[in-house]
Motif scaffolding. Structure first.
Motif, short mmCIF file in Angstrom:
data_model
loop_
_atom_site.label_atom_id
_atom_site.label_comp_id
_atom_site.label_asym_id
_atom_site.label_seq_id
_atom_site.Cartn_x
_atom_site.Cartn_y
_atom_site.Cartn_z
N PHE A 125 0.83 -1.20 0.00
CA PHE A 125 0.00 0.00 0.00
C PHE A 125 0.87 1.25 0.00
CE2 PHE A 125 -2.79 -3.11 2.23
CZ PHE A 125 -3.79 -3.14 1.27
N ILE A 126 0.51 2.17 -0.88
CA ILE A 126 1.18 3.48 -0.90
C ILE A 126 0.16 4.51 -0.41
CG2 ILE A 126 2.19 5.26 -2.37
CD1 ILE A 126 3.29 3.19 -4.19
N PRO A 127 0.53 5.30 0.61
CA PRO A 127 -0.42 6.32 1.06
C PRO A 127 -0.68 7.33 -0.05
CG PRO A 127 1.51 6.23 2.52
CD PRO A 127 1.82 5.38 1.32
N THR A 128 -1.95 7.56 -0.33
CA THR A 128 -2.31 8.53 -1.36
C THR A 128 -1.80 9.92 -0.99
OG1 THR A 128 -4.29 7.30 -1.95
CG2 THR A 128 -4.34 9.64 -2.41
N ASN A 129 -1.38 10.65 -1.98
CA ASN A 129 -1.06 12.06 -1.79
C ASN A 129 -2.30 12.75 -1.18
OD1 ASN A 129 -0.88 14.85 -2.32
ND2 ASN A 129 0.49 14.50 -4.03
N PRO A 130 -2.14 13.47 -0.04
CA PRO A 130 -3.32 14.06 0.62
C PRO A 130 -4.17 14.93 -0.30
CG PRO A 130 -1.34 14.42 1.94
CD PRO A 130 -0.89 13.73 0.68
N THR A 131 -3.54 15.49 -1.33
CA THR A 131 -4.30 16.32 -2.29
C THR A 131 -5.44 15.51 -2.92
OG1 THR A 131 -2.15 17.19 -2.87
CG2 THR A 131 -3.95 17.86 -4.29
N TYR A 132 -5.24 14.18 -2.99
CA TYR A 132 -6.22 13.33 -3.69
C TYR A 132 -6.96 12.39 -2.74
CZ TYR A 132 -3.26 14.93 -7.51
OH TYR A 132 -2.56 15.71 -8.39
N SER A 133 -6.91 12.66 -1.45
CA SER A 133 -7.43 11.65 -0.51
C SER A 133 -8.96 11.50 -0.59
CB SER A 133 -6.99 11.96 0.92
OG SER A 133 -7.48 13.21 1.28
N PHE A 134 -9.63 12.45 -1.20
CA PHE A 134 -11.10 12.39 -1.32
C PHE A 134 -11.54 11.94 -2.71
CE2 PHE A 134 -9.43 16.27 -2.84
CZ PHE A 134 -10.12 16.51 -4.02
N LEU A 135 -10.55 11.66 -3.55
CA LEU A 135 -10.83 11.52 -4.99
C LEU A 135 -11.19 10.09 -5.39
CD1 LEU A 135 -10.73 12.87 -7.74
CD2 LEU A 135 -8.24 12.66 -7.71
N SER A 136 -12.20 9.97 -6.22
CA SER A 136 -12.54 8.67 -6.82
C SER A 136 -13.12 8.93 -8.20
CB SER A 136 -13.57 7.93 -5.97
OG SER A 136 -14.81 8.60 -6.04
N SER A 137 -13.05 7.92 -9.06
CA SER A 137 -13.63 8.05 -10.41
C SER A 137 -15.12 8.35 -10.32
CB SER A 137 -13.42 6.77 -11.22
OG SER A 137 -12.06 6.49 -11.36
N SER A 138 -15.81 7.71 -9.37
CA SER A 138 -17.26 7.90 -9.25
C SER A 138 -17.59 9.35 -8.93
CB SER A 138 -17.85 7.04 -8.13
OG SER A 138 -17.37 5.76 -8.24
N LEU A 139 -16.84 9.95 -7.99
CA LEU A 139 -17.12 11.35 -7.64
C LEU A 139 -16.81 12.28 -8.81
CD1 LEU A 139 -16.02 12.06 -3.95
CD2 LEU A 139 -18.31 12.04 -4.95
N VAL A 140 -15.70 12.00 -9.50
CA VAL A 140 -15.34 12.82 -10.66
C VAL A 140 -16.50 12.78 -11.68
CG1 VAL A 140 -13.85 12.88 -12.71
CG2 VAL A 140 -12.84 12.69 -10.43
N LYS A 141 -17.04 11.58 -11.93
CA LYS A 141 -18.12 11.47 -12.92
C LYS A 141 -19.36 12.21 -12.46
CE LYS A 141 -17.52 6.98 -13.11
NZ LYS A 141 -17.62 5.54 -13.41
N GLU A 142 -19.66 12.09 -11.15
CA GLU A 142 -20.86 12.75 -10.65
C GLU A 142 -20.73 14.27 -10.75
OE1 GLU A 142 -22.36 11.20 -6.98
OE2 GLU A 142 -23.52 13.04 -6.61
N VAL A 143 -19.59 14.79 -10.30
CA VAL A 143 -19.39 16.24 -10.33
C VAL A 143 -19.40 16.75 -11.77
CG1 VAL A 143 -17.74 18.09 -9.78
CG2 VAL A 143 -18.18 16.28 -8.11
N ALA A 144 -18.70 16.03 -12.65
CA ALA A 144 -18.63 16.45 -14.06
C ALA A 144 -20.00 16.39 -14.72
CB ALA A 144 -17.62 15.58 -14.81
N THR A 145 -20.79 15.39 -14.36
CA THR A 145 -22.14 15.25 -14.94
C THR A 145 -23.00 16.49 -14.68
OG1 THR A 145 -22.08 12.87 -14.64
CG2 THR A 145 -24.26 13.84 -14.89
N TRP A 146 -22.81 17.08 -13.48
CA TRP A 146 -23.62 18.25 -13.12
C TRP A 146 -22.90 19.56 -13.39
CZ3 TRP A 146 -28.43 17.05 -12.96
CH2 TRP A 146 -28.81 15.77 -12.59
N GLY A 147 -21.85 19.49 -14.21
CA GLY A 147 -21.19 20.72 -14.65
C GLY A 147 -20.15 21.27 -13.69
N GLY A 148 -19.80 20.50 -12.65
CA GLY A 148 -18.78 20.95 -11.70
C GLY A 148 -17.39 20.86 -12.33
N ASP A 149 -16.47 21.62 -11.74
CA ASP A 149 -15.11 21.70 -12.30
C ASP A 149 -14.25 20.56 -11.76
OD1 ASP A 149 -12.74 22.45 -13.41
OD2 ASP A 149 -12.38 24.11 -12.02
N VAL A 150 -13.76 19.71 -12.66
CA VAL A 150 -12.89 18.60 -12.24
C VAL A 150 -11.51 18.71 -12.90
CG1 VAL A 150 -14.77 16.99 -11.69
CG2 VAL A 150 -13.87 17.04 -14.01
#
Ligand code: PNS
Length: 169
Positions: A125-150
């Motif tokens: 296991f490699i600890p994720t860079n804290p900048t990305y600790s909340f990040l997932s493909s699912s969230l990116v898709k959801e935010v992008a679907t509703w016009g949010g900036d990804v």
């Protein structure tokens, strides 16, 4: 031939598995760090037929190819089946995964122990860079679907692909 094999040394291989629908900066950070630790890193795009993704498997592979090309030691393949069989067929002794938070740990530990019990493959296991600790493909898709900036969460190429795909829908 150049590299460890030509010098009679064992090639150190690892795999970064996932769905990568699509690859994010969080994935890329882990792949980049694995590529500096191992001679060869496989990115395994695991096929889950019960989950229809936003991108086809070939599209995911193509995006990963392009954004990992600069590392020079990353191979990208899809696989249908058990990850341990992917590893066995390619003589890969190690699975490398990012850990974002404690919430990832329970399931990741179960999978690591199951995979080790099935075939002896190790999970690192490699600890994720804290900048990305909340990040997932699912969230990116959801935010992008509703016009949010990804734009800060995915490589520019993936951002373009997301925009294309989501305007088609
Ligand atoms: O990106 P994801 O969807 O969180 O990745 C999960 C993945 C694909 C790594 C995991 O589901 C997996 O390894 N699937 C392959 C099938 C398998 O080996 N299952 C047993 C795991 S112990």
């Amino acid at each position: 031939m150049t590299g460890p094999e030509s010098e009679g040394k064992q090639v150190r291989r690892a795999v970064c598995p996932g769905s990568f629908d699509p690859i994010t900066n969080g994935h890329l950070d882990i792949i980049a760090r694995a590529s500096s630790l191992y001679d060869e890193v496989y990115v395994a795009v695991m096929i889950n037929q019960s989950k229809k993704g936003l991108f086809e498997i070939e599209e995911r592979i193509d995006l990963i190819h392009q954004v990992t090309a600069e590392y020079g030691n990353v191979r990208v393949e899809s696989f249908h089946g058990l990850l341990v069989d992917f590893c066995k067929q390619r003589e890969i002794p190690a699975i490398v995964k990012g850990l974002r938070a404690v919430s990832d740990f329970d399931y990741e530990l179960q999978m690591a122990q199951m995979n080790n019990g099935l075939s002896g493959v190790e999970t690192l296991f490699i600890p994720t860079n804290p900048t990305y600790s909340f990040l997932s493909s699912s969230l990116v898709k959801e935010v992008a679907t509703w016009g949010g900036d990804v734009a800060h969460l995915v490589p520019p190429l993936v951002l373009d692909a997301l925009r294309d795909r989501l305007t088609q829908h």
